[in-house]
Design a protein around this motif. Sequence first.
Motif, short mmCIF file in Angstrom:
data_model
loop_
_atom_site.label_atom_id
_atom_site.label_comp_id
_atom_site.label_asym_id
_atom_site.label_seq_id
_atom_site.Cartn_x
_atom_site.Cartn_y
_atom_site.Cartn_z
N VAL A 159 7.46 -15.75 -1.46
CA VAL A 159 6.02 -15.94 -1.61
C VAL A 159 5.23 -14.71 -1.18
O VAL A 159 4.11 -14.49 -1.65
CB VAL A 159 5.57 -17.18 -0.82
N PHE A 160 5.80 -13.88 -0.31
CA PHE A 160 5.05 -12.75 0.24
C PHE A 160 4.52 -11.82 -0.85
O PHE A 160 3.35 -11.40 -0.76
CB PHE A 160 5.90 -11.96 1.22
N PRO A 161 5.29 -11.42 -1.88
CA PRO A 161 4.70 -10.55 -2.92
C PRO A 161 3.51 -11.18 -3.62
O PRO A 161 2.53 -10.49 -3.94
CB PRO A 161 5.87 -10.32 -3.89
N VAL A 162 3.57 -12.50 -3.86
CA VAL A 162 2.44 -13.18 -4.50
C VAL A 162 1.23 -13.18 -3.58
O VAL A 162 0.09 -12.94 -4.01
CB VAL A 162 2.83 -14.62 -4.88
N TYR A 163 1.47 -13.46 -2.30
CA TYR A 163 0.37 -13.44 -1.34
C TYR A 163 -0.25 -12.05 -1.25
O TYR A 163 -1.48 -11.90 -1.20
CB TYR A 163 0.88 -13.88 0.04
N TRP A 164 0.59 -11.02 -1.23
CA TRP A 164 0.07 -9.65 -1.13
C TRP A 164 -0.73 -9.28 -2.37
O TRP A 164 -1.74 -8.57 -2.27
CB TRP A 164 1.23 -8.68 -0.91
N MET A 165 -0.30 -9.76 -3.53
CA MET A 165 -1.04 -9.50 -4.76
C MET A 165 -2.42 -10.13 -4.70
O MET A 165 -3.44 -9.49 -5.00
CB MET A 165 -0.27 -10.04 -5.95
N VAL A 166 -2.49 -11.40 -4.29
CA VAL A 166 -3.77 -12.10 -4.24
C VAL A 166 -4.68 -11.49 -3.17
O VAL A 166 -5.89 -11.29 -3.40
CB VAL A 166 -3.54 -13.60 -3.97
N SER A 167 -4.13 -11.19 -2.02
CA SER A 167 -4.96 -10.61 -0.95
C SER A 167 -5.47 -9.23 -1.32
O SER A 167 -6.62 -8.88 -1.01
CB SER A 167 -4.17 -10.55 0.36
N THR A 168 -4.65 -8.43 -1.99
CA THR A 168 -5.08 -7.10 -2.41
C THR A 168 -6.19 -7.17 -3.44
O THR A 168 -7.05 -6.28 -3.50
CB THR A 168 -3.90 -6.31 -2.97
N ALA A 169 -6.19 -8.22 -4.25
CA ALA A 169 -7.24 -8.36 -5.26
C ALA A 169 -8.62 -8.51 -4.64
O ALA A 169 -9.63 -8.21 -5.28
CB ALA A 169 -6.93 -9.56 -6.16
N PHE A 170 -8.69 -8.95 -3.38
CA PHE A 170 -9.98 -9.17 -2.72
C PHE A 170 -10.23 -8.16 -1.59
O PHE A 170 -11.15 -8.36 -0.80
CB PHE A 170 -10.05 -10.59 -2.17
N LYS A 171 -9.41 -7.12 -1.52
CA LYS A 171 -9.64 -6.08 -0.52
C LYS A 171 -10.52 -4.97 -1.10
O LYS A 171 -10.54 -4.74 -2.31
CB LYS A 171 -8.30 -5.47 -0.07
N SER A 172 -11.19 -4.28 -0.23
CA SER A 172 -11.98 -3.12 -0.66
C SER A 172 -11.05 -1.94 -0.91
O SER A 172 -9.88 -1.95 -0.53
CB SER A 172 -13.02 -2.76 0.41
N ARG A 173 -11.56 -0.92 -1.55
CA ARG A 173 -10.75 0.25 -1.85
C ARG A 173 -10.27 0.93 -0.56
O ARG A 173 -9.15 1.44 -0.50
CB ARG A 173 -11.56 1.25 -2.69
N GLN A 174 -11.09 0.93 0.46
CA GLN A 174 -10.68 1.54 1.72
C GLN A 174 -9.49 0.81 2.33
O GLN A 174 -8.56 1.42 2.84
CB GLN A 174 -11.87 1.56 2.71
N GLN A 175 -9.51 -0.52 2.28
CA GLN A 175 -8.42 -1.29 2.84
C GLN A 175 -7.15 -1.19 2.00
O GLN A 175 -6.05 -1.29 2.52
CB GLN A 175 -8.83 -2.76 2.98
N ILE A 176 -7.30 -1.01 0.68
CA ILE A 176 -6.12 -0.91 -0.18
C ILE A 176 -5.37 0.39 0.07
O ILE A 176 -4.13 0.40 0.16
CB ILE A 176 -6.55 -1.01 -1.67
N PHE A 177 -6.09 1.49 0.22
CA PHE A 177 -5.45 2.80 0.34
C PHE A 177 -5.27 3.27 1.79
O PHE A 177 -4.84 4.39 2.02
CB PHE A 177 -6.26 3.85 -0.43
N THR A 178 -5.58 2.43 2.74
CA THR A 178 -5.37 2.82 4.13
C THR A 178 -3.89 2.73 4.49
O THR A 178 -3.12 1.97 3.87
CB THR A 178 -6.19 1.91 5.08
N THR A 179 -3.48 3.51 5.47
CA THR A 179 -2.07 3.48 5.93
C THR A 179 -1.85 2.39 6.97
O THR A 179 -0.69 2.13 7.33
CB THR A 179 -1.70 4.84 6.53
#
Length: 297
Positions: free
Chosen positions: A40-60
């Motif tokens: 389930v983790f890849p699906v959760y990460w996909m959904v959560s990334t869809a609602f993250k800002s660009r800064q949160q997506i590309f942060t380390t």
Amino acid sequence: MTTYDTRAPRKAPRGNPRTRKRLGRIGLNTTAVVVFLFAVFPVYWMVSTAFKSRQQIFTTDFIPFPTDPTLEHVKRVFTEGIAGHSIWQYLLNSSVVALGTVLVGAVFSLLAATAVARFRFRFRTSFLILLLIVQMVPGEALLIPLFIMVRRAGLYDQLLGLIVVNVAMTLPFAIWMLRTFVAAVPKELEEAAWIDGASRFATFWKVLFPLVAPGLVATSIFSFITAWNEFVFALTLISDQGNYTMPVALRYFVSQRSVDWGAIMAASTLMTIPVIVFFLLVQRRMVSGLVAGAVKG
């Protein structure tokens, strides 16, 4: 005088059966939870990334969930579209291909499985072995022959041609799986229907079909997911961007210099919704079909 103890040695006391059973259940449940989280983790990460800002997506930094949810990526997918077309166009194309594959494949697979399970004919065993051999051949190896056949048939760059190819790729598995369901239905039920005056078609529709419905639902789910996620054949057999399916349309978010992860995750999240809806619509048949048709009246 030396005496020897002739009694059998005592066995070491075993643990409490209830304790062993409880520990085994705990270990099994723990394993199931780990496998579930891993899947389930890849699906959760996909959904959560869809609602993250660009800064949160590309942060380390590791951000397990969006701290400041945004609909920026979802709105952009709906408003800007993909490759000059609305996302609804690609969802419609994928729905037509997937549902067409399910309907056509269900008819042919059920008839073929019934023939294989109920009738004895020459090369029956060879036909079953051939189904297994076809499953072993990767789809990429059949890409060029299928492309030539589809082009000669005048189905190139048409959704109908993609449906035909998907049916051909999912049919062997569907026939093999449905064969076991048909073979499990006692012939006495059909014979009883014949004695009551039912025709062969009525027996097939009112007795055999309801009992085989769970297997038909399972194969339909497999065919739907396969056709919905298919990429290689859709990319090869379709050249008009207006006829692209969702998997092919997603590649336009990837360029030579950057990847729009927010849009990809938002579109992918939207792409999973029809699959979930389809499963919820047909999953009841997997239970109701187990006993339907076995009761006379």
